[in-house]
Design an enzyme around this catalytic site. Sequence first.
Site, PDB file in Angstrom:
ATOM      1  N   GLU A 130       0.834  -1.210   0.000  1.00 47.72           N
ATOM      2  CA  GLU A 130       0.000   0.000   0.000  1.00 47.72           C
ATOM      3  C   GLU A 130       0.868   1.259   0.000  1.00 47.72           C
ATOM      4  O   GLU A 130       0.557   2.234  -0.683  1.00 47.72           O
ATOM      5  CB  GLU A 130      -0.938   0.016   1.220  1.00 47.72           C
ATOM      6  CG  GLU A 130      -1.972  -1.101   1.242  1.00 47.72           C
ATOM      7  CD  GLU A 130      -3.082  -0.952   0.212  1.00 47.72           C
ATOM      8  OE1 GLU A 130      -3.056  -0.007  -0.603  1.00 47.72           O
ATOM      9  OE2 GLU A 130      -3.985  -1.804   0.223  1.00 47.72           O
ATOM     10  N   GLU A 145      -5.168   5.416  -0.305  1.00 52.32           N
ATOM     11  CA  GLU A 145      -3.991   4.599  -0.001  1.00 52.32           C
ATOM     12  C   GLU A 145      -3.530   4.861   1.444  1.00 52.32           C
ATOM     13  O   GLU A 145      -3.055   3.950   2.124  1.00 52.32           O
ATOM     14  CB  GLU A 145      -2.852   4.858  -0.993  1.00 52.32           C
ATOM     15  CG  GLU A 145      -3.176   4.613  -2.467  1.00 52.32           C
ATOM     16  CD  GLU A 145      -3.709   3.222  -2.820  1.00 52.32           C
ATOM     17  OE1 GLU A 145      -3.792   2.348  -1.953  1.00 52.32           O
ATOM     18  OE2 GLU A 145      -4.072   3.034  -3.997  1.00 52.32           O
ATOM     19  N   HIS A 157      -5.643   2.803   3.576  1.00 50.54           N
ATOM     20  CA  HIS A 157      -5.236   1.392   3.527  1.00 50.54           C
ATOM     21  C   HIS A 157      -3.988   1.164   4.377  1.00 50.54           C
ATOM     22  O   HIS A 157      -3.876   0.170   5.085  1.00 50.54           O
ATOM     23  CB  HIS A 157      -4.999   0.947   2.075  1.00 50.54           C
ATOM     24  CG  HIS A 157      -6.205   1.122   1.206  1.00 50.54           C
ATOM     25  ND1 HIS A 157      -6.171   0.999  -0.155  1.00 50.54           N
ATOM     26  CD2 HIS A 157      -7.501   1.426   1.518  1.00 50.54           C
ATOM     27  CE1 HIS A 157      -7.394   1.224  -0.644  1.00 50.54           C
ATOM     28  NE2 HIS A 157      -8.197   1.493   0.345  1.00 50.54           N
ATOM     29  N   TYR A 184      -3.626  -0.501  12.138  1.00 50.23           N
ATOM     30  CA  TYR A 184      -4.719  -0.891  13.042  1.00 50.23           C
ATOM     31  C   TYR A 184      -4.729  -2.409  13.284  1.00 50.23           C
ATOM     32  O   TYR A 184      -4.904  -2.872  14.419  1.00 50.23           O
ATOM     33  CB  TYR A 184      -6.028  -0.407  12.416  1.00 50.23           C
ATOM     34  CG  TYR A 184      -7.307  -0.695  13.177  1.00 50.23           C
ATOM     35  CD1 TYR A 184      -7.498  -0.241  14.484  1.00 50.23           C
ATOM     36  CD2 TYR A 184      -8.348  -1.394  12.559  1.00 50.23           C
ATOM     37  CE1 TYR A 184      -8.691  -0.484  15.153  1.00 50.23           C
ATOM     38  CE2 TYR A 184      -9.549  -1.626  13.220  1.00 50.23           C
ATOM     39  CZ  TYR A 184      -9.722  -1.179  14.516  1.00 50.23           C
ATOM     40  OH  TYR A 184     -10.902  -1.407  15.170  1.00 50.23           O
ATOM     41  N   GLU A 197      -2.080  -3.189  -8.637  1.00 53.06           N
ATOM     42  CA  GLU A 197      -3.412  -3.090  -8.032  1.00 53.06           C
ATOM     43  C   GLU A 197      -4.404  -4.077  -8.636  1.00 53.06           C
ATOM     44  O   GLU A 197      -5.381  -4.428  -7.991  1.00 53.06           O
ATOM     45  CB  GLU A 197      -3.956  -1.665  -8.186  1.00 53.06           C
ATOM     46  CG  GLU A 197      -3.101  -0.638  -7.496  1.00 53.06           C
ATOM     47  CD  GLU A 197      -3.792   0.704  -7.340  1.00 53.06           C
ATOM     48  OE1 GLU A 197      -4.056   1.342  -8.375  1.00 53.06           O
ATOM     49  OE2 GLU A 197      -4.065   1.098  -6.203  1.00 53.06           O
ATOM     50  N   GLU A 243      -9.933  -0.463  -4.383  1.00 56.71           N
ATOM     51  CA  GLU A 243      -8.963  -0.838  -5.421  1.00 56.71           C
ATOM     52  C   GLU A 243      -9.650  -1.057  -6.760  1.00 56.71           C
ATOM     53  O   GLU A 243      -9.051  -0.810  -7.812  1.00 56.71           O
ATOM     54  CB  GLU A 243      -8.168  -2.087  -5.022  1.00 56.71           C
ATOM     55  CG  GLU A 243      -7.274  -1.920  -3.799  1.00 56.71           C
ATOM     56  CD  GLU A 243      -6.232  -0.808  -3.903  1.00 56.71           C
ATOM     57  OE1 GLU A 243      -5.937  -0.362  -5.027  1.00 56.71           O
ATOM     58  OE2 GLU A 243      -5.736  -0.379  -2.855  1.00 56.71           O
ATOM     59  N   HIS A 262      -9.669   2.251  -8.255  1.00 55.73           N
ATOM     60  CA  HIS A 262      -8.326   2.665  -8.681  1.00 55.73           C
ATOM     61  C   HIS A 262      -7.971   2.009 -10.012  1.00 55.73           C
ATOM     62  O   HIS A 262      -7.470   2.647 -10.922  1.00 55.73           O
ATOM     63  CB  HIS A 262      -7.259   2.273  -7.634  1.00 55.73           C
ATOM     64  CG  HIS A 262      -7.507   2.854  -6.275  1.00 55.73           C
ATOM     65  ND1 HIS A 262      -6.752   2.504  -5.175  1.00 55.73           N
ATOM     66  CD2 HIS A 262      -8.424   3.750  -5.843  1.00 55.73           C
ATOM     67  CE1 HIS A 262      -7.203   3.175  -4.124  1.00 55.73           C
ATOM     68  NE2 HIS A 262      -8.214   3.926  -4.492  1.00 55.73           N
TER      69      HIS A 262
HETATM   70 MN    MN Z   1      -4.947   1.494  -4.726  1.00 59.86          MN
HETATM   71 FE    FE Z   2      -4.675   0.539  -1.717  1.00 61.19          FE
END
Ligand code: MN
Ligand code: FE
Length: 339
Positions: free
Chosen positions: A81, A112, A115, A121, A185, A219, A222
């Site tokens: 990422e 991003e 992500h 987390y 991706e 994604e 994207h």
């Molecule tokens: Mn992406």
């Molecule tokens: Fe991503």
Amino acid sequence: MVTQPTKKKSIINNSTIDPNKILPLTYTFAREYYKSGVANNWTPEEISMQQDVEQWRSRTALTESERRLILWNLGFFSTAESLTANNLVLAVYRHVTNPECRQYLLRQAFEEAIHTDTFIYCCDSLGLDPDEIYNMYETIPSIKAKDQFVVQLTTALFDPSFVTDTPEKIQRFLHDLIGYYVIMEGIFFYAGFAMMLALKRQKKMIGIGEQFEYIMRDESLHLAFGCDLINTIKTENPTVWTPQFQEELVALIEKAVVLEKNYAYDACPQGLLGINAKQFSDYVEYIADRRLERIGLPKIYHKENPFPWMSQTTDLPKEKNFFETRVTEYQSAGSLEWE
Ligand code: MN
Ligand code: FE
């Protein structure tokens, strides 16, 4: 929305267009992806990790191979990422001067960051060793192979003197965009998505599974934007799309598919309950054909989708968390075709 298709504007190499003047729009797809991205907004903290933490601590809830698979996917995605975000901001953004595309790129960069935050987390909630997770791109050969492949694919763009001023250099730019969007991706994320979503279907690590669903939804946008960008550059520069260049791109995608299948077998050699390792490999081939078609290249593999549940049209019902956590309803309308 004001559009003015007749005005001479091109998606790259347009020194006559002021990058600060977004209206009138030429490339409405960029604006639409921007709005879809905003409609899909989410943050990892909205998703409870309570059950995941209990399963992770329990000695019996997960098998050894499931635990390993989870660590591998966290290891791959945690650094992938950041790699994607850096590529986007440091390389793609510089060359795509069209203002509405840049607006989308900024949105993508924010996603991003979300992500990247997701993997922080996950590491924090599960108490994982960050040195182990964040070094997997060095220590696990099939992860290292994927990351190195993408880095090597995209070296031209990081050369500060690179400009897209000749047909050869436009080809190089397309080649690198295919490296970011279609391969990284669009292919390298998908065996991991399938594994984590397959676990979730078995009620294992459902918090992480849900986070992977949201990442996959982002994604898919994207990738769609990246393919529209690639296809627009092709349309505006038709002479660069030579048969020889197409062959070169197909060969790259074939290499990427081999790397992703290796990763799938390594991460999940025994398969998962009801799924064998070969199905993950078939899924990678199925996905690769979809990507090839999307950028106007011929299909290679002709596989059936072994996981039809991965491509269901979906709008994630965030209200399902109503009684467990808080109401998190950002999505205003619509649904997305995943992949
Ligand atoms: Mn992406
Ligand atoms: Fe991503």
